[in-house]
Design a protein around this motif. Sequence first.
Motif, PDB file in Angstrom:
ATOM      1  N   MET A 148     -28.879  80.410  52.710  1.00 47.32           N
ATOM      2  CA  MET A 148     -29.167  79.923  54.033  1.00 47.32           C
ATOM      3  C   MET A 148     -30.634  80.215  54.338  1.00 47.32           C
ATOM      4  O   MET A 148     -31.133  81.302  54.087  1.00 47.32           O
ATOM      5  CB  MET A 148     -28.240  80.626  55.042  1.00 47.32           C
ATOM      6  N   ASN A 149     -31.323  79.205  54.887  1.00 50.56           N
ATOM      7  CA  ASN A 149     -32.721  79.338  55.260  1.00 50.56           C
ATOM      8  C   ASN A 149     -32.853  79.040  56.750  1.00 50.56           C
ATOM      9  O   ASN A 149     -32.296  78.060  57.241  1.00 50.56           O
ATOM     10  CB  ASN A 149     -33.580  78.364  54.445  1.00 50.56           C
ATOM     11  N   ILE A 150     -33.605  79.845  57.483  1.00 51.47           N
ATOM     12  CA  ILE A 150     -33.793  79.650  58.919  1.00 51.47           C
ATOM     13  C   ILE A 150     -35.268  79.375  59.195  1.00 51.47           C
ATOM     14  O   ILE A 150     -36.137  80.123  58.748  1.00 51.47           O
ATOM     15  CB  ILE A 150     -33.325  80.886  59.704  1.00 51.47           C
ATOM     16  N   ARG A 192     -33.737  75.968  63.145  1.00 48.50           N
ATOM     17  CA  ARG A 192     -33.032  75.169  62.140  1.00 48.50           C
ATOM     18  C   ARG A 192     -32.419  76.104  61.117  1.00 48.50           C
ATOM     19  O   ARG A 192     -33.124  76.918  60.514  1.00 48.50           O
ATOM     20  CB  ARG A 192     -34.006  74.206  61.451  1.00 48.50           C
ATOM     21  N   VAL A 193     -31.115  75.960  60.912  1.00 43.30           N
ATOM     22  CA  VAL A 193     -30.395  76.757  59.924  1.00 43.30           C
ATOM     23  C   VAL A 193     -29.952  75.810  58.819  1.00 43.30           C
ATOM     24  O   VAL A 193     -29.025  75.008  59.005  1.00 43.30           O
ATOM     25  CB  VAL A 193     -29.177  77.473  60.553  1.00 43.30           C
ATOM     26  N   ASP A 194     -30.656  75.850  57.681  1.00 44.89           N
ATOM     27  CA  ASP A 194     -30.287  75.026  56.532  1.00 44.89           C
ATOM     28  C   ASP A 194     -29.128  75.692  55.816  1.00 44.89           C
ATOM     29  O   ASP A 194     -29.189  76.882  55.481  1.00 44.89           O
ATOM     30  CB  ASP A 194     -31.484  74.863  55.591  1.00 44.89           C
ATOM     31  N   MET A 195     -28.082  74.923  55.581  1.00 39.60           N
ATOM     32  CA  MET A 195     -26.866  75.442  54.992  1.00 39.60           C
ATOM     33  C   MET A 195     -26.865  75.261  53.481  1.00 39.60           C
ATOM     34  O   MET A 195     -27.434  74.290  52.975  1.00 39.60           O
ATOM     35  CB  MET A 195     -25.651  74.717  55.599  1.00 39.60           C
ATOM     36  N   GLU A 196     -26.229  76.189  52.786  1.00 37.39           N
ATOM     37  CA  GLU A 196     -26.065  76.041  51.343  1.00 37.39           C
ATOM     38  C   GLU A 196     -25.261  74.783  51.076  1.00 37.39           C
ATOM     39  O   GLU A 196     -24.298  74.492  51.768  1.00 37.39           O
ATOM     40  CB  GLU A 196     -25.352  77.263  50.766  1.00 37.39           C
ATOM     41  N   ALA A 249     -27.766  70.933  57.947  1.00 39.17           N
ATOM     42  CA  ALA A 249     -28.400  71.959  58.771  1.00 39.17           C
ATOM     43  C   ALA A 249     -27.805  71.945  60.168  1.00 39.17           C
ATOM     44  O   ALA A 249     -27.271  70.932  60.625  1.00 39.17           O
ATOM     45  CB  ALA A 249     -29.904  71.715  58.857  1.00 39.17           C
ATOM     46  N   LEU A 250     -27.912  73.078  60.830  1.00 33.17           N
ATOM     47  CA  LEU A 250     -27.602  73.187  62.246  1.00 33.17           C
ATOM     48  C   LEU A 250     -28.912  73.352  62.989  1.00 33.17           C
ATOM     49  O   LEU A 250     -29.786  74.120  62.568  1.00 33.17           O
ATOM     50  CB  LEU A 250     -26.688  74.379  62.530  1.00 33.17           C
ATOM     51  N   ALA A 258     -25.709  68.995  64.351  1.00 29.57           N
ATOM     52  CA  ALA A 258     -25.388  69.173  62.933  1.00 29.57           C
ATOM     53  C   ALA A 258     -25.983  67.995  62.170  1.00 29.57           C
ATOM     54  O   ALA A 258     -25.664  66.840  62.446  1.00 29.57           O
ATOM     55  CB  ALA A 258     -23.893  69.234  62.717  1.00 29.57           C
ATOM     56  N   ARG A 277     -26.262  66.158  58.716  1.00 28.96           N
ATOM     57  CA  ARG A 277     -25.523  66.025  57.462  1.00 28.96           C
ATOM     58  C   ARG A 277     -26.473  66.017  56.268  1.00 28.96           C
ATOM     59  O   ARG A 277     -27.609  65.567  56.361  1.00 28.96           O
ATOM     60  CB  ARG A 277     -24.699  64.757  57.452  1.00 28.96           C
TER      61      ARG A 277
END
Length: 127
Positions: A1-3, A23-27, A31-32, A123, A125
């Motif tokens: 996870m990268n913020i 921004r929270v990039d998801m594995e 991203a959120l 969110a 995609r």
Amino acid sequence: MNITIDNPASAPQPLGPYSQVARVDMEGGGALLYLSGQIAEGDGVAAQSRGIFEALSALLAAHGATLDDVINIRTFMTDLGDLPAYAAVRTGYLTATPPTSTTVEVPRLFRPEALIEIDVVAAVRAT
């Protein structure tokens, strides 16, 4: 996870010492996006609401998202009697499946002329 926390140059700049977007990039992709509360100038809640949704749109666009990606909206109003005017504007901007929502009345906002403040979570995609 990268913020990543930022203030996109292509969107309205913050009115104080805070960031507009987290921004929270998801594995695995996607991203959120957590957007700070927005206010806008204007005479009346409808005008302020339109300005806010335009600012939210610009912040989302800077991260590859649109208002259709909003999954949660939180609204603070100084008078719930203005709810019908706000709702009319909101439904014009949020045209996809409605997001989860909280709307509360507050005695005041951080700027005396502000009648409404809105923050959202979106969110994005994976592409």
